[in-house]
Every structure is written in C-alpha cells, then in structure tokens.
Design an enzyme around this catalytic site. Structure first.
Site, PDB file in Angstrom:
ATOM      1  CD  GLU A 130      14.477  20.393  34.810  1.00 33.64           C
ATOM      2  OE1 GLU A 130      14.852  19.530  33.989  1.00 33.64           O
ATOM      3  OE2 GLU A 130      15.261  21.039  35.527  1.00 33.64           O
TER       4      GLU A 130
ATOM      5  CE  LYS B 218      16.999  20.072  29.059  1.00 28.30           C
ATOM      6  NZ  LYS B 218      17.576  19.562  30.319  1.00 28.30           N
TER       7      LYS B 218
ATOM      8  CB  CYS C 192      17.382  21.718  32.755  1.00 22.39           C
ATOM      9  SG  CYS C 192      18.781  20.991  33.640  1.00 22.39           S
TER      10      CYS C 192
END
Length: 513
Positions: free
Chosen positions: A278, A336, A388
């Site tokens: 990430e 995301k 994440c």
C-alpha cells in the site's frame, strides 16, 4: 461487587492479550468467556450485568487494541498523554457493545441453563456484529478470529463466517461450567454409573456436556470439507516488502530513495506477478515522474510480468488510496472503498476539533472508491484486492467473490510500530482465506508479508521490519463456501432467535411474578 468486577477486568484483559496473535493461545477464550458467563449469571440486576459486560469489554479492548495510540503519538504528532487518553476513549466506546450484551443477558436470564447459554452467546455475537458495522465498523478482535490456528473452528467459519466462529466459541464457553459441574459431581459422589446413565437417560443437568460433545464432534467433520478447487496454471508471484520507515516515508528527501528502492526490488523480483505494498509510491500517481512509471513498465515487460502497485491517484479534486496494474496486460485500477476513520478521512470535524488540533497525519483526506468495482484480472487470475484494513472486514472481501481466484491484500502496518497490530492483521487475513476458501497474498511495507493457503495456514512469511522479496508459486481456486454464498444472514437469524428466546423467557417470568 468490587471483586466480581476485578475478575471481569482480569478475564477480559487476559482473554484479549493471550488469545490473539502474536501469542495466539486459542483455548483461552473458552475460559475467559466461561468466566464472563458465570459472572453475568450471578448478576443480581440488569445494571450489574451491563457494568460487568462494560468492564470486561474495556479491559479486553485496552489489552488488545490500545496500540492505536502509536499512530497518533509517533506519527500523528499528538502528545503521548493525549494519545493514551484518546485510545482509552476509543476502547471505552468499543466496550459499549459488550455492555449491551451483558445488560440483555442479565435482563433475560433464562432459568434453563441451555437457554441461558444460547441467549448469552447470541447477545455477544450480535453485539460483535453491530460493532463491525455501525459507524463504519471495527471488526478487530472478533472472538472467532482467535481460532485460525485450530482446525475445530474452521469448519464453522467456512459456513457461518467469523461471527459463526465467535458463536461457536461462546456457546462452548457458556456450556463449559455446566459440563465441569456435572463431571465434578459425578467424580466427588463416587458414583461412576452417573456418567454411564447420561448416554441412556440424559437429563437437563447434562445438557452442557452433551452440547459440548455435539459441537466438537460435529465441527471436526465440517473442518475436512473442501469447498474450492484449483483452477488454471500455477503463477510465480513476488511479494515486495520495502521496509520504508513510517517516520521518514513522507519526507521529500526520502521520496527519491523510495522510488529507487522499489525499482531495485522490481528488477530483482523473479515472479510474473509482482505485488508492491500500500502507498509504496507515497505521492499521487500524477506527481510521479512519467519516466519512472515507464521504467517500471519496461522492467515488467522484459519479464513478461505484471505489477500491482499501491499508489494514491487523483481524479479532479479527489484523492483515492488505490492499487494499479502495470505490465504486459492493460492497466487496471482498484480504489479503496472502506476508509480508516481518523487516518484516511476525518469524521465529525466540529465535535472532535480538540482531537484534530493535536493530530497531523499525512494523506488523511482520501475519498472512498465505488462499492462495486471489477476485480483486476492479470496472469489468468482474478484478484480479490483489499487495501489496508479492508481485509479485516469479511464483507469487504466478500464483494470480490465468487469471481476472485486469489485474494490479495496490500497494506502498511508501519503506522502501529512494533505492536501486536501486524500479527493480529495477519490473523484476520487468515480468517478471510478460511471463510472464502481462497489463498491470500499479502504485501506489507514493514511486514508481515505472507502467503496464506485456502485453509488459512501461513505457508510463507518474511520477518517484519526487514527489506525483502517473498517468492512463491500459487494456483488460483474456484468454488464457493456456504459463507460466500449466504454471508452473515444465517448467523444473524440464529442470533435473533436467541435474543427472541431471551425476551420471551423474561416476559413469561414477568407474567408469572
């Protein structure tokens, strides 16, 4: 009263600290929640039951997730006392859910021990479900996630998900005192025939022991079921762990070194699918020199490979935490969806002005990507990508199924230093692999970069806080577990039935009185 609350606090803290990674003593929750069930059983009032649940929950979360203060203090610039105070408030908020479970169980308090176990289990599991969904949710420390290292709970998780595993653990825990009481009375009475009679003429006092036997034996059979099958050819994969210090990652003078580091690692990688963590490139894609991106693309093409790169992207005035693919196949992108409150966006700015005045976190104003995005498809695989802590939520990974053949998580747990957060995050990834019967590939900036098979077993991993490349060969899988088909609906219905039984028992007792 004080002694019972101290016992609740001790049980809660030990349960969280010992049950989850890195210690991972899977048997501790059965004892810890048996203590909680016994305390709630003896609570004379609803208020006492609520307080017992709150104290247990507060100690549970303080022992398990107080590491949230690391990101606020070490990387957000918040003074340490205020960071600890904020962490305490966060844990106190999370403890409201166990408080509700304790209050309901003490209010219902069925006389029948089997009904009590069912109501207690349903109340806690439903509260855990609410915790995972309300106010964007926080699914960390779900009790069922502590069971990833033991086969007996994996069968339940494949059918009912992590909340089903929670239900299983709590039901066994609530029945445990009854079973122990029965066995102890049989031993101390010197009447061995008492044990023999349970198989012929079982009575209500033996429900606990019978329930334990049925749960353990039934789940042992479920754990051997194979829900997915290999599909396509094996793919050579390289998972990169750059180990860029979080305290330096956003510094302008470190930026060029970070680009050089990942160019070096991509060059050294042997895989045909190369996955970076990430925000491996810690600035929006539009601000990265185009010639650098072309060099990465050229390296990938020379290897007949594809890259998955974690990098922010900008569209108009909005920024997204994203993953993009580069290489021999068309470039694709995932943005995301489930953002981290207080880390990637700032809710309740007016109410929490005091908090934000003491907090400075880089790249903390992202926008959420579309809930329905196509999977990135490369190397003959459909990647179920999560970024994440999205893989901490079953529902976020569920969106990629049944199309996904491989689950992929790119993350940066450096935000939480050398706390238990990274090991706990890995454990949550293991649960996702179990729930959906898919391998999980994890590329994490400072670790833990790992390969997890479809049974939730960690087959390879890099040591945390080291620079390295994890080389592996993996085959995608197809097929559906019952959980991937039904989601949380079955366990929710079971919990609602338990809550209904509790309410009915209370109302019936009220009429009798």
């Amino acid at each position: 009263m004080m002694i019972s609350l101290l016992i609740a606090a001790l049980a809660g803290s030990l349960t969280a600290y010992l049950s989850f990674a890195p210690i991972g003593w899977w048997w501790v929750p059965y004892l810890g929640f048996a203590v909680l069930a016994a305390l709630v059983t003896r609570a004379p009032t609803v208020k006492r039951g609520a307080l017992t649940g709150f104290i247990f929950g507060l100690a549970y979360f303080l022992a398990g997730v107080a590491w949230v203060r690391v990101s606020m203090n070490e990387f957000g610039g918040m003074p340490l006392p205020l960071a600890w105070f904020s962490a305490f408030l966060f844990c106190a908020f999370l403890a409201l859910y166990p408080m509700l479970a304790g209050a309901f169980t003490a209010w219902a308090k069925p006389k029948n021990p089997w009904f009590f176990a069912f109501v207690f289990t349903s109340a806690w599991t439903f509260a855990e479900y609410l915790r995972a969904h309300l106010f964007t949710g926080f699914e960390w420390l779900s009790v069922g996630a502590s069971q990833t290292h033991i086969v007996s709970a994996k069968g339940i998780a494949s059918i009912f998900g992590v909340f089903g595993a929670t239900f299983y653990v709590l039901l066994v825990a609530a029945l445990l005192p009854q079973a122990v009481s029965f066995l102890w009375s049989a031993r101390t009475s010197g009447n061995g025939s008492k044990l023999g009679r349970m198989f012929v003429l079982p009575d209500r006092k033996q429900f606990g022991l019978w329930g334990l036997l049925l749960l353990v034996i039934g789940n042992a059979f479920l754990s051997d079921v194979g829900y997915s099958q290999g599909t396509g050819r094996e793919v050579r994969v390289s998972l990169l762990q750059g180990n860029v210090a979080q305290s330096m990652k956003w510094e302008p003078e470190v930026f060029v070194k970070t680009l050089q580091l990942y160019e070096k690692l991509v060059t050294q990688a042997k895989g045909e699918l190369i996955i970076l963590p990430e925000t491996a490139l810690p600035t929006p894609l539009s601000r990265i020199p185009p010639e650098y991106i072309e060099r990465l693309r050229g390296i990938a093409n020379s290897k007949n490979a594809n890259l998955i790169i974690g990098v922010p992207v900008q569209e108009n005035a909005k920024f997204y935490n994203a993953a993009i693919s580069l290489g021999v196949e068309d470039s694709q992108q995932y943005r995301k969806v489930h953002l981290v409150p207080f880390g990637e966006y700032m809710p309740l700015r007016g109410l929490l002005a005091w908090f934000y005045a003491n907090l400075t976190i880089p790249m903390s104003d992202f926008s959420s990507g579309d809930a329905l995005q196509p999977n990135i498809k490369v190397n003959g695989q459909s990647l179920g990508l999560s970024i994440c802590y999205e893989d901490a939520f079953a529902r976020d990974v569920h969106r990629t199924l049944p199309d996904a053949t491989l689950l992929v998580n790119i993350s940066n747990d450096a935000w939480f230093g050398q706390s238990a957060a990274a090991e706990q995050h890995l454990q949550l990834s293991q649960m996702r692999a179990i729930e959906f019967a898919r391998p999980m590939l994890r590329a994490n900036n400072t670790g833990i970069t790992a390969v997890i098979d479809e049974k939730g077993r960690v087959t390879q991993r890099l040591a945390p806080f080291t620079e390295g490349i994890l080389e592996t060969t993996i085959q995608g899988r197809k097929g559906s577990t019952p959980y991937s088909a039904w989601g949380d609906l079955p366990i929710l219905l079971i919990c609602l039935a338990g809550l209904g039984i509790g309410a009915a028992q209370r109302l019936r007792r009220g009429r009798a009185e």
